[in-house]
Design an enzyme around this catalytic site. Structure first.
Site, PDB file in Angstrom:
ATOM      1  CE  LYS A  74      -3.927   1.993   2.568  1.00 50.54           C
ATOM      2  NZ  LYS A  74      -4.805   1.812   3.744  1.00 50.54           N
ATOM      3  CB  SER A 149      -7.954   3.650   2.773  1.00 59.22           C
ATOM      4  OG  SER A 149      -7.146   3.067   3.777  1.00 59.22           O
ATOM      5  CB  SER A 173      -8.359   0.844   5.734  1.00 59.31           C
ATOM      6  OG  SER A 173      -9.062   2.043   5.922  1.00 59.31           O
TER       7      SER A 173
END
Length: 481
Positions: A74, A149, A173
């Site tokens: 990420k 996210s 997330s």
């Protein structure tokens, strides 16, 4: 085209050991798939260094299960000499000079970083629509959101672009996009994985965790990224070996379902699928009770106060002076700050900073933030009560199925309400995993959440692996070569 990365890592490991394949074969396969993909799952690819690393590994012994396995990170996880943008204009060209601790451990295990995945800007969102680089598409239906996210990480694993990815979870997330994309995502116990090199959103809740295609591999990857790091004072080095209970009997386990997790806030298709799993577990000799837990209905308000207060403090460092985007035409310091932050941050991030600053200002701190901390302690007490009598807590991961891209952009509360079932876990620091348990009538994945006691990820993996084996779902529908 070869399909090595579709195989379980145990099989890949055997092929690497007997020299049937080389790490470069896996790397080339990943990039071939990524280059054909239109999911927008990646922000930055690191093809040159990935190929270089794969070539270097050809001369080394295959000494662990993760050796030579490609992985995506990420884009809020710091990587030396590789852009780390947090999906924001503010850090569009930021190249760190050091590695995060999880990146160091990935290198230690001789895994190969393919690139950095798309995300909601500064991890603020639950649909991956706040990214400066555009939304991530859901591999099961490209007109729908991937969740967030960590949407890029979940989507690229779901679509078999890479075998593994890392995400971060502040209020859901990792788990929410895993539910939307049909992957296995673990939010470890707070402190289990070092946050050194994770660009902070809400420091008391942020946690890095693994996203994989199945439960066993999730446990293996969590084992690899866990360990003591003196640079993170919240990090605790506890017993690992997360695969040790996988395959052991589940009969006699005691599970709790909070009544709020099966209330009318849950989509009917999700609830029906979850109930099927509940009855299957009862038939296998597992005791399941519905329990009442206070304050769960207040989870969103509590999370907003604490998370946004911490976010306003953490993001104060982005001022146009130290690093990152800086407005070049400022006539004075005040204008530099205003222009840099107004142009560098997206609307959702600015909204959250302003709310967080308001909550910490003057008497508001006592009125809102201090009271929220008291309620957070009450949350802890409620979970402790349940875990005195039960091994695990289970429930749906999300209240809704994936929705249309663009459909919620004008609703600032949507991103928080999406996480109403997941964010209580972050506020009390417990481990929780989302796993696929079936599909909707439109063949969209449905996720189930398993919550455990602090530092008891082993028991979560034990139950999750059992359910996975019994269901034997075909999750290949998201992969189109």
């Amino acid at each position: 085209m070869s399909k090595y990365i579709d195989m379980p890592i145990s099989e890949i490991n055997k092929l690497l050991k007997n020299k049937t394949i080389k790490p470069i074969d896996l790397v080339n396969e990943c990039f071939s798939r990524i280059e054909k993909s239109d999911l927008n799952a990646f922000i930055t690819l690191d093809k040159e260094n990935a190929i270089k690393k794969a070539k270097e590994l050809e001369n080394l012994p295959v000494d662990n299960l993760l050796f030579g396995i490609p992985i995506a990170l990420k884009d809020n996880i710091v990587t030396k000499n590789l852009k780390t943008t947090c999906a924001s204009k503010m850090l569009e060209d930021f190249v760190p000079i050091y590695d995060s601790y999880v990146k160091e451990l990935i290198d230690k295990n001789n895994m190969i970083v393919i690139g950095k995945t798309n995300m909601d800007e500064f991890a603020m969102g639950s649909s991956n629509q706040t990214s400066f680089f555009g939304p991530v598409k859901n591999p099961w239906n490209k007109s729908l959101v991937s969740g967030g996210s960590s949407g890029g990480s979940a989507a690229c694993v779901s679509a078999h672009l890479v075998p593994f990815a890392l995400g971060s979870d502040t209020g859901g997330s990792i788990r929410q996009p895993s539910a939307f994309c049909g992957t296995v995502g673990m939010k470890p116990t707070y402190g289990r994985v070092s946050r050194y090199g994770l660009i902070a959103f809400a420091s008391s809740m942020d946690q890095i965790g693994p996203i994989t295609k199945n439960v066993y591999e999730n446990a293996v990857l969590l084992d690899a990224i866990s360990g003591k790091d003196e640079r993170d004072l919240t990090n605790i080095d506890k017993d690992k070996n997360f695969t040790s209970l996988i395959g052991s009997p589940v009969k006699g386990m005691k599970l709790a379902i909070p009544s709020f997790y099966i209330s009318d806030v849950i989509d009917k298709e999700i609830l029906n699928k979850f109930n099927e799993i509940k009855y299957m577990l009862i038939d296998m000799g597992i005791e399941i009770d519905i329990v009442d837990m206070k304050y769960l209905e207040n989870a969103v308000s509590l999370y907003q106060i604490i998370a946004l207060g911490e976010a306003s403090s953490n993001l104060a460092r982005f001022d146009g002076i130290k690093y990152g985007y800086s407005y070049k035409k400022a006539k004075n310091l005040e204008e530099l700050y205003k222009k840099t932050r107004s142009l560098g941050f997206g609307d959702e991030v600015k909204r959250r900073i302003m709310v967080g600053s308001f909550l910490l200002s003057g008497k508001n701190k006592n009125e809102y933030y201090d009271k929220a901390l008291m309620l957070r302690n009450a949350f802890n007490i409620e979970f402790d009560k349940v875990f005195k009598d039960y091994d695990l807590i289970i429930g749906p991961t999300t209240t809704t199925l994936p929705y249309e891209i663009g459909s919620s952009l004008n609703d600032p509360n949507k991103g928080f309400l999406d996480d109403i079932l997941t964010n209580p876990v972050n506020m009390v620091g417990l481990p929780a995993l989302s796993m696929p348990i079936g599909f909707s009538s439109n063949h969209l994945p449905i996720g189930m959440q398993i919550i455990g006691k602090k530092f008891d990820e082993k028991t979560i993996y034990k139950l999750a692996s059992f359910i996975e084996e019994k269901l034997n779902l075909d999750l290949g529908g998201a992969y189109n070569e």
